[in-house]
Design a protein around this motif. Sequence first.
Motif, PDB file in Angstrom:
ATOM      1  N   PRO A 263       3.569  79.706  24.752  1.00  0.00           N
ATOM      2  CA  PRO A 263       3.905  78.314  24.426  1.00  0.00           C
ATOM      3  C   PRO A 263       3.134  77.878  23.182  1.00  0.00           C
ATOM      4  CG  PRO A 263       3.456  78.535  26.769  1.00  0.00           C
ATOM      5  CD  PRO A 263       3.092  79.841  26.137  1.00  0.00           C
ATOM      6  N   PRO A 264       3.758  77.168  22.252  1.00  0.00           N
ATOM      7  CA  PRO A 264       3.125  76.831  20.969  1.00  0.00           C
ATOM      8  C   PRO A 264       1.765  76.151  21.098  1.00  0.00           C
ATOM      9  CG  PRO A 264       5.456  76.264  20.934  1.00  0.00           C
ATOM     10  CD  PRO A 264       5.151  76.670  22.336  1.00  0.00           C
ATOM     11  N   LEU A 270      -4.933  81.743  22.639  1.00  0.00           N
ATOM     12  CA  LEU A 270      -4.578  83.148  22.829  1.00  0.00           C
ATOM     13  C   LEU A 270      -4.976  83.980  21.615  1.00  0.00           C
ATOM     14  CD1 LEU A 270      -3.164  84.433  25.353  1.00  0.00           C
ATOM     15  CD2 LEU A 270      -3.003  81.951  25.261  1.00  0.00           C
ATOM     16  N   LEU A 271      -4.785  83.432  20.432  1.00  0.00           N
ATOM     17  CA  LEU A 271      -5.182  84.151  19.222  1.00  0.00           C
ATOM     18  C   LEU A 271      -6.701  84.346  19.182  1.00  0.00           C
ATOM     19  CD1 LEU A 271      -2.884  82.431  16.544  1.00  0.00           C
ATOM     20  CD2 LEU A 271      -2.692  84.782  17.409  1.00  0.00           C
ATOM     21  N   PHE A 355      -1.024  79.945  11.436  1.00  0.00           N
ATOM     22  CA  PHE A 355      -0.305  79.999  12.701  1.00  0.00           C
ATOM     23  C   PHE A 355      -0.677  78.842  13.635  1.00  0.00           C
ATOM     24  CE2 PHE A 355       0.488  84.138  11.077  1.00  0.00           C
ATOM     25  CZ  PHE A 355       1.644  84.602  11.691  1.00  0.00           C
ATOM     26  N   LEU A 356      -1.351  77.815  13.098  1.00  0.00           N
ATOM     27  CA  LEU A 356      -1.746  76.694  13.943  1.00  0.00           C
ATOM     28  C   LEU A 356      -0.529  75.843  14.313  1.00  0.00           C
ATOM     29  CD1 LEU A 356      -5.042  75.384  12.306  1.00  0.00           C
ATOM     30  CD2 LEU A 356      -4.792  76.558  14.501  1.00  0.00           C
ATOM     31  N   PRO A 357      -0.416  75.436  15.569  1.00  0.00           N
ATOM     32  CA  PRO A 357       0.663  74.525  15.960  1.00  0.00           C
ATOM     33  C   PRO A 357       0.346  73.094  15.520  1.00  0.00           C
ATOM     34  CG  PRO A 357      -0.766  74.970  17.822  1.00  0.00           C
ATOM     35  CD  PRO A 357      -1.257  75.841  16.699  1.00  0.00           C
ATOM     36  N   LYS A 358       1.374  72.244  15.522  1.00  0.00           N
ATOM     37  CA  LYS A 358       1.159  70.847  15.140  1.00  0.00           C
ATOM     38  C   LYS A 358       0.296  70.117  16.166  1.00  0.00           C
ATOM     39  CE  LYS A 358       5.366  70.126  12.427  1.00  0.00           C
ATOM     40  NZ  LYS A 358       6.626  69.335  12.293  1.00  0.00           N
ATOM     41  N   PRO A 360      -2.043  71.391  18.995  1.00  0.00           N
ATOM     42  CA  PRO A 360      -2.720  72.377  19.845  1.00  0.00           C
ATOM     43  C   PRO A 360      -3.347  71.724  21.067  1.00  0.00           C
ATOM     44  CG  PRO A 360      -4.064  71.868  17.927  1.00  0.00           C
ATOM     45  CD  PRO A 360      -2.745  71.184  17.714  1.00  0.00           C
ATOM     46  N   GLU A 361      -3.380  72.474  22.142  1.00  0.00           N
ATOM     47  CA  GLU A 361      -3.978  71.964  23.380  1.00  0.00           C
ATOM     48  C   GLU A 361      -5.498  71.908  23.227  1.00  0.00           C
ATOM     49  OE1 GLU A 361      -3.378  72.670  28.159  1.00  0.00           O
ATOM     50  OE2 GLU A 361      -3.037  74.334  26.785  1.00  0.00           O
ATOM     51  N   THR A 362      -6.088  70.796  23.655  1.00  0.00           N
ATOM     52  CA  THR A 362      -7.540  70.634  23.521  1.00  0.00           C
ATOM     53  C   THR A 362      -8.279  70.803  24.847  1.00  0.00           C
ATOM     54  OG1 THR A 362      -7.343  68.244  23.818  1.00  0.00           O
ATOM     55  CG2 THR A 362      -7.314  69.080  21.545  1.00  0.00           C
TER      56      THR A 362
END
Length: 395
Positions: A263-264, A270-271, A355-358, A360-362
């Motif tokens: 999931p974005p 994960l990275l 590759f950062l999403p707009k 990201p989960e914090t």
Amino acid sequence: MQPTTEILLIKYGEIALRGGNRRFYEDMLLRFIKKTINTVADGEFSAYKEQGRFVVQGIDGQNPSHLIPHICRIFGISSVCKGIRLTNRTMDDVMVAVLDYFREHNPNPTTFRITTKRADKKFPGKSDEISAQIGAHLFAHIPNLRVNLTNPNFNLVVEIRNSIYIYSQDVEVAGPGGLPPGSAGKGVLLLSGGIDSPVAGYLAAKRGIDITAIYFHSPPYTSERAKEKVLDLAQHLATFTGKIKIYCVNFTDIQLHLTEKTPPEKITILLKRSMLKMADLCAQNEKALALITGDAVGQVASQTLHSLHAMSGTTALPILRPLATYDKKDIVAIAEKIETFPISIRPFDDCCTLFLPKHPETKPKLSIIQSIESRIETLGELYQKALSEAEIYHF
């Protein structure tokens, strides 16, 4: 004129508190000093231990002053003083040499202070008594001179050890302190092209850690210029550590694989976990005892406490985070001081930023991250392949 030799008197701080291990640290630091001066001036200077100090002098009387900027980069050194070593050891010789030194280095004397450090307790007189005798000799030969113990115009130091050394404390050059390079074992630094990780590597090396670096790049999404920037950072860090080995790992296949399966909003974690796992494999190859990152708590989404907790379990090794409690301005100040900042701000993105999403989960949950990771096939094989094909550079 009293026969003298121009020298550098090198002081260390924390090593003196090492008790039974002090000799180990002294010997390691001396080897590094010798290596440094031989690199700069092959065979022209010698270095030796001297009762809580190190001394550098020319083989044939050469002036060692140009070595100071190089020696002052060595971890474990607290300061370097340019001074003279006396050939003779009587009190009369000391007073003559001090007067000559005073006149040469302080042509317009007003106020002064004498500090005597008597490490050789066989030398007659106490430290204060010796300072008083020297001061009286200066008063007798230099008119209008006054003592000022708090804010003198000239700070003169006499150190009585196996030899006698004279120098001005006013020109003492500070070193970085810390512990000798490599004295604490080896660690693997996750080095990016940003500001933080080179500073983290510097601070870890200052604690005696022998640094091996690993860098993840993603061609064709990142350019060769991005990799060159990181190699330049590694090369610059080597001017402090003496040497650095760096693994340049092609991370493209792993990033694309994770991006497709994740999931974005969770891709960042994960990275990062993948990088830590590959750094762990690198540490196994290098027999390293820790991983080192440039994480600073709360600075970005992947560095909240929740995110850092979600990195748990990626390695059995300790993860050192020298910058964990630093403000960004403090990190930048160190980067500017050690001169990595101009390299780090070159405008070439690394694999993380691309590759950062707009959003990201914090506050990721470790159990969920591990569950997603366990369902992604062939990750372990991709790690092994990428590391086995890594380009390795030595600086």
